[in-house]
Design an enzyme around this catalytic site. Structure first.
Site, PDB file in Angstrom:
ATOM      1  N   SER A 129       0.795  -1.232   0.000  1.00  9.65           N
ATOM      2  CA  SER A 129       0.000   0.000   0.000  1.00  9.65           C
ATOM      3  C   SER A 129       0.825   1.280   0.000  1.00  9.65           C
ATOM      4  CB  SER A 129      -0.955   0.013   1.199  1.00  9.65           C
ATOM      5  OG  SER A 129      -2.033  -0.866   0.982  1.00  9.65           O
ATOM      6  N   LYS A 132      -0.043   3.606  -2.692  1.00 11.33           N
ATOM      7  CA  LYS A 132      -1.098   4.619  -2.560  1.00 11.33           C
ATOM      8  C   LYS A 132      -0.521   6.033  -2.499  1.00 11.33           C
ATOM      9  CE  LYS A 132      -4.698   1.793  -0.317  1.00 11.33           C
ATOM     10  NZ  LYS A 132      -4.128   0.450  -0.201  1.00 11.33           N
ATOM     11  N   SER A 187      -5.968   2.909   4.828  1.00 11.74           N
ATOM     12  CA  SER A 187      -5.425   2.259   3.632  1.00 11.74           C
ATOM     13  C   SER A 187      -6.530   1.530   2.869  1.00 11.74           C
ATOM     14  CB  SER A 187      -4.306   1.278   4.015  1.00 11.74           C
ATOM     15  OG  SER A 187      -3.448   1.047   2.930  1.00 11.74           O
TER      16      SER A 187
END
Length: 449
Positions: A129, A132, A187
């Site tokens: 993640s 992101k 997340s």
């Protein structure tokens, strides 16, 4: 240089390309440290889409091997393309922490872009993640934060099994601000998919993310899934994630979201006992444990973000930014071998501690490169030395804290106007890359031991 840019700059850091090239080419090579075996398998198959121009193919660089490839990118300096630990200790510099087990890591000065130390910096690994950060840096400017959006069933299609979720419901309306809180704090892959739908769909978003990565010169990065969920061929590197974080931190909203501890998030719409329609809310907390603390780790003094991740292929990954005594450092850690609780944060904290102690006592082993579209300015005579009289040196962050205000949604975090004017340096024959920056970091940077 435009007048507004001059007004925002507290100082200009100029370093000639000759000085940088000299540092990169003449510094002695440190012995390569032992390479840890992986705690999780790496992505083993290439992306179905062609890699953007200038990138090595994912199949050639993402493997299940426990060791980095023999050839890696040398972008930012020759030493960054070498396997093992790269560091050049000077007089009085502390040795690196001895218990580091990550497959790849990097410590860089966020202002000057100097890489203080690195370990397999360009090893292309699954990012989880932390991807992101690139998603946010690409899409944040596209939608005003007050824009409402009603979620349709198609918006939540394609979520991977076991995805981290913030709890978005079909048929409910959320503001863009709500969705970004879901991305950064929880997340939430569901929030990523909704924002991607607003942006024309996952395929368009992935294409735009790859284009933006190329613009940032994050050439180790291939995006397949915008949320960082494990996908064949999806890779990045500690070097690239640090570049991406540095770019994202130029944006006020990015800084706000990545440093917010807790916030109220919209839940389901229901009717109360009087028959009135009401919208429930629930609290969400940031999953970055250096920001919030945990039972076995304290909140890191001076921490101000950025993003964590964890998947089967990637293991634990993390990029953080912290300030101490006017110096701002970026640290990225990818996939520690030690299977301890919060290990990625513990190794990051150890590298932050080392970096703050070592800054000014080590010769840089590389440089964070500028974006492709960065303006160039001719080097001026006598401008090759940074503060302290050393080429490439970094100085204190300028600016004084002033009273801030709570964020509009009631989320925790009071902002401090702290100006950071920094130079990102390019290895060009007769010019250097100049970026005068203002990075108002949150009040967390003022917390001390």
């Amino acid at each position: 240089m435009p007048a507004p840019l001059k007004q925002t700059a507290r100082r200009t850091l100029l370093v000639t390309s000759a000085a940088l090239a000299s540092l990169a080419l003449t510094a002695p090579v440190s012995p390569a440290a032992p390479i840890p075996s992986p705690s999780a398998p790496a992505v083993g198959s290439p992306s179905a889409s062609a890699s953007p121009s200038g990138r090595p193919s994912a199949s050639a660089s993402a493997s299940a091997s426990a060791t980095p490839p023999a050839r890696m990118s040398s972008l930012g300096g020759a030493r960054l393309g070498r396997a093992g630990t790269q560091v050049q200790l000077g007089a009085g510099a502390p040795v690196l922490p001895k218990d580091l087990t990550a497959r790849s890591w990097i410590v860089a000065d966020a202002e000057s872009g100097q890489v203080l130390a690195a370990h397999n910096a360009h090893w292309r690994l699954p990012p989880a993640s932390t991807m992101k950060m690139l998603f946010a840096d690409t899409l944040l400017p596209r939608f005003p934060r007050t824009t409402p959006y009603k979620v349709a069933p198609k918006d939540l299609e394609g979520l991977g099994a076991g995805s981290s979720l913030v709890g978005i419901k079909e048929g409910e309306t959320y503001s863009v601000h709500d969705l970004w809180l879901g991305v950064f704090l929880r997340s939430g892959n569901d929030a990523v998919h909704v924002l991607s739908s607003m942006n024309g769909g996952v395929a368009d978003t992935v294409r735009q993310m790859n284009e933006h990565a190329d613009e940032l010169q994050a050439l180790d990065t291939d995006v397949v899934s915008p949320d960082g969920y494990d996908a064949p061929g999806q890779v990045s590197s500690a070097y690239d994630l640090t570049l991406i974080a540095r770019s994202g931190l130029q944006k006020k909203d990015f800084r706000e979201y990545c440093s917010t501890l807790t916030a109220k998030f919209p839940g389901a719409t229901t009717k109360n006992k009087k028959g009135r329609t009401v919208r429930e809310t629930f609290e969400i907390q940031n999953t970055n444990r250096l920001l919030t603390g945990d039972y076995d780790i304290s909140q890191y003094p001076g921490i101000a973000g950025v993003k964590n991740g964890n998947t089967t292929n990637a293991g634990a990954t993390f990029t953080g930014v912290a300030e101490r005594d006017g110096r701002v450092l970026l640290v990225t850690v990818m996939n520690p071998e030690k299977d301890g609780h919060n290990e990625v944060y513990k190794e990051t904290a150890a590298l932050f501690d080392w970096g703050f102690q070592a800054a000014g006592k080590v010769a840089p082993v590389g440089q964070l490169v500028p974006p492709r579209n960065a303006a160039l300015s001719s080097a001026q005579p006598g401008a090759g030395a940074g503060l302290g009289g050393e080429a490439g040196g970094t100085g204190n962050v300028s600016g004084k804290p002033v009273a801030g205000a709570a964020t509009e949604d009631g989320s925790r975090g009071v902002w401090v106007a702290m100006a950071i004017s920094g130079g990102v340096l390019a290895l060009l024959a007769a010019a250097v890359f100049l970026v005068n920056r203002r990075w108002p970091l949150p009040d967390l940077v003022r917390r001390r031991r």
